[in-house]
Structures are given as structure tokens and as C-alpha cells.
Design a protein around this motif. Structure first.
Motif, PDB file in Angstrom:
ATOM      1  N   TRP A 228       0.843  -1.203   0.000  1.00  0.00           N
ATOM      2  CA  TRP A 228       0.000   0.000   0.000  1.00  0.00           C
ATOM      3  C   TRP A 228       0.878   1.254   0.000  1.00  0.00           C
ATOM      4  CZ3 TRP A 228      -3.683   1.415   4.639  1.00  0.00           C
ATOM      5  CH2 TRP A 228      -4.425   2.557   4.313  1.00  0.00           C
ATOM      6  N   VAL A 229       1.848   1.297   0.879  1.00  0.00           N
ATOM      7  CA  VAL A 229       2.766   2.434   0.951  1.00  0.00           C
ATOM      8  C   VAL A 229       3.550   2.576  -0.353  1.00  0.00           C
ATOM      9  CG1 VAL A 229       4.843   3.311   2.086  1.00  0.00           C
ATOM     10  CG2 VAL A 229       2.951   2.443   3.452  1.00  0.00           C
ATOM     11  N   ALA A 230       3.996   1.446  -0.921  1.00  0.00           N
ATOM     12  CA  ALA A 230       4.766   1.491  -2.166  1.00  0.00           C
ATOM     13  C   ALA A 230       3.942   2.095  -3.300  1.00  0.00           C
ATOM     14  CB  ALA A 230       5.232   0.079  -2.530  1.00  0.00           C
ATOM     15  N   ASP A 231       2.675   1.715  -3.398  1.00  0.00           N
ATOM     16  CA  ASP A 231       1.818   2.287  -4.446  1.00  0.00           C
ATOM     17  C   ASP A 231       1.620   3.787  -4.238  1.00  0.00           C
ATOM     18  OD1 ASP A 231       1.533  -0.075  -5.800  1.00  0.00           O
ATOM     19  OD2 ASP A 231      -0.364  -0.631  -4.844  1.00  0.00           O
ATOM     20  N   GLU A 232       1.471   4.211  -2.994  1.00  0.00           N
ATOM     21  CA  GLU A 232       1.325   5.646  -2.723  1.00  0.00           C
ATOM     22  C   GLU A 232       2.595   6.411  -3.105  1.00  0.00           C
ATOM     23  OE1 GLU A 232      -1.910   5.726   0.966  1.00  0.00           O
ATOM     24  OE2 GLU A 232       0.218   6.020   1.379  1.00  0.00           O
ATOM     25  N   ILE A 233       3.759   5.848  -2.779  1.00  0.00           N
ATOM     26  CA  ILE A 233       5.021   6.512  -3.126  1.00  0.00           C
ATOM     27  C   ILE A 233       5.177   6.598  -4.641  1.00  0.00           C
ATOM     28  CG2 ILE A 233       7.526   6.310  -3.016  1.00  0.00           C
ATOM     29  CD1 ILE A 233       7.215   4.986  -0.288  1.00  0.00           C
ATOM     30  N   GLU A 234       4.864   5.521  -5.347  1.00  0.00           N
ATOM     31  CA  GLU A 234       5.011   5.522  -6.801  1.00  0.00           C
ATOM     32  C   GLU A 234       4.045   6.513  -7.452  1.00  0.00           C
ATOM     33  OE1 GLU A 234       4.483   1.492  -7.946  1.00  0.00           O
ATOM     34  OE2 GLU A 234       6.534   0.884  -7.416  1.00  0.00           O
ATOM     35  N   GLN A 235       2.844   6.615  -6.934  1.00  0.00           N
ATOM     36  CA  GLN A 235       1.903   7.594  -7.475  1.00  0.00           C
ATOM     37  C   GLN A 235       2.393   9.016  -7.234  1.00  0.00           C
ATOM     38  OE1 GLN A 235      -2.195   7.269  -6.451  1.00  0.00           O
ATOM     39  NE2 GLN A 235      -2.524   5.382  -7.575  1.00  0.00           N
ATOM     40  N   GLU A 236       2.930   9.270  -6.056  1.00  0.00           N
ATOM     41  CA  GLU A 236       3.441  10.599  -5.747  1.00  0.00           C
ATOM     42  C   GLU A 236       4.638  10.945  -6.635  1.00  0.00           C
ATOM     43  OE1 GLU A 236       3.727  14.294  -3.875  1.00  0.00           O
ATOM     44  OE2 GLU A 236       2.133  12.796  -3.936  1.00  0.00           O
ATOM     45  N   GLU A 237       5.543   9.992  -6.839  1.00  0.00           N
ATOM     46  CA  GLU A 237       6.693  10.236  -7.712  1.00  0.00           C
ATOM     47  C   GLU A 237       6.247  10.455  -9.151  1.00  0.00           C
ATOM     48  OE1 GLU A 237       9.290   6.941  -7.166  1.00  0.00           O
ATOM     49  OE2 GLU A 237      10.253   7.790  -5.374  1.00  0.00           O
ATOM     50  N   SER A 238       5.256   9.692  -9.604  1.00  0.00           N
ATOM     51  CA  SER A 238       4.733   9.873 -10.959  1.00  0.00           C
ATOM     52  C   SER A 238       4.095  11.246 -11.121  1.00  0.00           C
ATOM     53  CB  SER A 238       3.720   8.775 -11.278  1.00  0.00           C
ATOM     54  OG  SER A 238       3.152   8.962 -12.553  1.00  0.00           O
ATOM     55  N   ARG A 239       3.361  11.684 -10.105  1.00  0.00           N
ATOM     56  CA  ARG A 239       2.730  13.008 -10.174  1.00  0.00           C
ATOM     57  C   ARG A 239       3.785  14.105 -10.231  1.00  0.00           C
ATOM     58  NH1 ARG A 239       1.665  17.051  -6.929  1.00  0.00           N
ATOM     59  NH2 ARG A 239       2.658  15.986  -5.174  1.00  0.00           N
ATOM     60  N   MET A 240       4.844  13.976  -9.428  1.00  0.00           N
ATOM     61  CA  MET A 240       5.900  14.978  -9.426  1.00  0.00           C
ATOM     62  C   MET A 240       6.639  15.014 -10.759  1.00  0.00           C
ATOM     63  SD  MET A 240       7.444  14.508  -5.571  1.00  0.00           S
ATOM     64  CE  MET A 240       8.700  15.756  -5.861  1.00  0.00           C
ATOM     65  N   GLN A 241       6.871  13.851 -11.360  1.00  0.00           N
ATOM     66  CA  GLN A 241       7.526  13.808 -12.664  1.00  0.00           C
ATOM     67  C   GLN A 241       6.666  14.463 -13.733  1.00  0.00           C
ATOM     68  OE1 GLN A 241       8.438   9.699 -13.374  1.00  0.00           O
ATOM     69  NE2 GLN A 241      10.124   9.632 -11.885  1.00  0.00           N
ATOM     70  N   GLN A 242       5.355  14.238 -13.679  1.00  0.00           N
ATOM     71  CA  GLN A 242       4.460  14.878 -14.645  1.00  0.00           C
ATOM     72  C   GLN A 242       4.456  16.391 -14.481  1.00  0.00           C
ATOM     73  OE1 GLN A 242       0.628  13.030 -14.186  1.00  0.00           O
ATOM     74  NE2 GLN A 242       1.276  11.093 -15.102  1.00  0.00           N
TER      75      GLN A 242
END
Length: 313
Positions: A228-242
Motif C-alpha cells: 500500500w505504501v509502495a503504491d502511494e510513493i510511486e503515485q506521488e513520484e509519478s505526479r511529481m515527474q508529470q
């Protein structure tokens, strides 16, 4: 983008752990220590506590046969309680290692490295917060235990109330030692997200209520929380990259709109006469005289030199 449904992660933890056998090595040591503790408690109980309790009941006029049977049951319950408490005490030590291992398998090792440092502060925060959460879990467990007498609805209420506490405890390692936030901040966020925490925890507690299988589900719930935490981190990193990509495109567009010739074009437009000025005969006469003047192209107005043959008086 992955849709995060917190209540699905306990099941995802089971599948993920079965698919990664290397994670099972984190269970060996705590289970082995718990078994040793249980055997020692069992020997101590039957060697010392059984006689002590049986003689105490016999002294209060309890039949000897009944006293021994009751005391055997008491000793078994006492050993079970002591084993569970020992397991709960050592569990946080090994669950943090398992949690971090899942993040590394998900390719988030950089998140752990980025938050290294201040190990003493993190350790103190983790130990103090972990003990507080453990005491809170035990207190809530004892208070809500009687509701299990009610069939179905009682178990659902028990899992719901204890579910929030369970999720808070599972994610606390991430909050305190990776995100570097305080226990108060972690608790405040857990309460703000209580619907998500309760959804995950209710399923997790339900799995841990299954006899014998709960020895495995205690660990798969940790894996599920890490996923769960890993998916949240990956979504946050993806949002920042966008966002960075969009800012980069905007900057490139603004830079591409500038051309050296544009400056001269704007200057010419600023100095070009308007349509009304072109129609004005006085302006046309001034413009013609300025073009014929030898000082028209100078940076500032100049006065012609005096004629030596005809000086002015």
C-alpha cells in the motif's frame, strides 16, 4: 495509474508473499524464539504454577480432582497468553525489516536511502511510539473483546474497531522512521484517513482471527501494508515527474517564443508612425525635414557650429 483500494491490500499481501519465498526467512527467527519461549513457559507452568494453584484451590475446600483439572486449564491459558504477549513484543522488531524488504523489492530502495541518518532519534521515536501503540492495541483489544459474544455483528464490530489500530501500528514504521514525522502527526493523519485505515485493518483483523492461519496472516498483513505504501510513493513520484515535465514544456514554449529579430520588430513598431500621424500634413513636413537634416540619425539633438564668416551678434 494504479487504483488504491486499501481493503484489498491484505489479500495482495498474501499473494505477494507466496510469490516471493525469500520473504519467509524473516518469519523463522521470531517464530523460533516464540516456540522456545512457549516451551519454557509450559515447563515453568507445569513444574511450579500448577502445584501452587492446585494446592491453593484445595485449601479453600475445592475437590482435589476438580482443582487439578481447573489448574491444568489455567496453566495452558497462562502459557498461551504469555506466548502471545512475547510474540507481540518481538514482532515490531522483525516487521520493520520485512516492511523495508518489500519496499526494496518494489524498487524503492532510494526512498530508504534518502531518509537515512539520525538513527538514534529514529530509534527512540520508533521504540517509544511502538510501545505506546502496543499498549493502545492491548487496551482496545481487552475493551472490545466482549463484543465477540454477539454472533457475526460482534465479530464485524470487533474487526472494525481494532482494524484502525492495527493499520496505525503497521504504517507507523513508515511514518516515524522513513517520513520522519512525530507520533502525534502520524496519529493525526491516521485519524484523518480513518476510512482507509479501517478498510485495510478490518480485513487484516478478520484474517488474524482465523486460528493457526493467523500465524501467517500477521506477516502477510505487514506485506500488504508495505505494498500500500509502495503504491502511494510511486503515485506521488509519478505526479511529481508529470509536474516537472509540464513545467519544462512550458519553459521551452516560452523560450521558443523569443527570437532576436522580434526585438527589432517591436522597436520598429514602437517608432513607426500611426495612421493618424501619416495623414497629418504637419507631421509629414516635420518628418521630411528630419530626414534632410544631417543630425537626424544622431542619438541626441545637436546645435550646428557657428559660421566664422558670419558670426551671430
Amino acid at each position: 495509474m494504479v487504483v488504491i483500494v486499501p481493503s484489498s491490500y491484505p489479500a495482495q499481501g498474501i499473494v505477494y508473499m507466496l510469490g516471493h519465498p525469500s520473504l519467509f526467512k524473516h518469519l523463522i527467527c521470531p517464530l523460533f524464539l516464540t516456540i522456545l519461549w512457549g516451551i519454557a513457559a509450559l515447563i515453568f507452568g507445569f513444574a511450579y504454577l500448577l502445584k501452587l494453584q492446585a494446592h491453593a484451590l484445595i485449601e479453600v475446600k475445592c475437590p482435589a480432582a476438580v482443582a487439578w483439572i481447573v489448574c491444568i486449564i489455567f496453566v495452558l491459558l497462562e502459557v498461551a497468553v504469555l506466548s502471545i504477549l512475547f510474540y507481540l513484543i518481538i514482532l515490531p522488531i522483525y516487521q520493520d525489516t520485512l516492511f523495508d524488504r518489500v519496499l526494496k523489492l518494489r524498487g524503492l530502495k532510494h526512498v530508504l536511502k534518502r531518509n537515512e541518518g539520525n538513527d538514534v532519534v529514529k530509534c527512540m521515536r520508533g521504540v517509544s511510539g511502538g510501545l505506546w501503540i502496543l499498549l493502545f492495541q492491548i487496551m482496545v483489544l481487552i475493551i472490545t473483546l466482549p463484543v465477540n459474544v454477539i454472533p457475526v455483528l460482534g465479530q464485524m464490530a470487533f474487526a472494525t474497531v481494532n482494524g484502525w489500530v492495527l493499520t496505525f501500528g503497521l504504517r507507523f514504521h513508515y511514518d516515524a522512521e522513513i517520513r520522519n514525522i512525530t507520533v502525534l502527526q502520524s496519529r493525526r493523519e491516521a485519524w484523518q484517513r480513518r476510512k482507509e485505515y479501517t478498510g485495510f485493518g478490518a480485513v487484516g483483523v478478520g484474517l488474524e482471527m482465523i486460528p493457526l492461519a493467523n500465524l501467517l496472516f500477521v506477516w502477510t498483513n505487514i506485506v500488504g501494508a508495505a505494498l500500500w505504501v509502495a503504491d502511494e510513493i510511486e503515485q506521488e513520484e509519478s505526479r511529481m515527474q508529470q509536474e516537472q515535465a509540464s513545467h519544462g514544456l512550458m519553459g521551452a514554449a516560452e523560450a521558443g517564443s523569443y527570437h532576436p529579430g522580434n526585438q527589432f520588430q517591436m522597436t520598429a513598431q514602437m517608432h513607426a508612425p500611426s495612421f493618424s500621424q501619416q495623414q497629418d500634413p504637419y507631421f509629414a513636413q516635420q518628418q521630411q525635414s528630419s530626414l534632410s537634416s544631417p543630425y537626424a540619425h544622431q542619438g541626441s539633438a545637436r546645435i550646428p557650429p557657428r559660421d566664422k564668416k558670419h558670426p551671430e551678434v
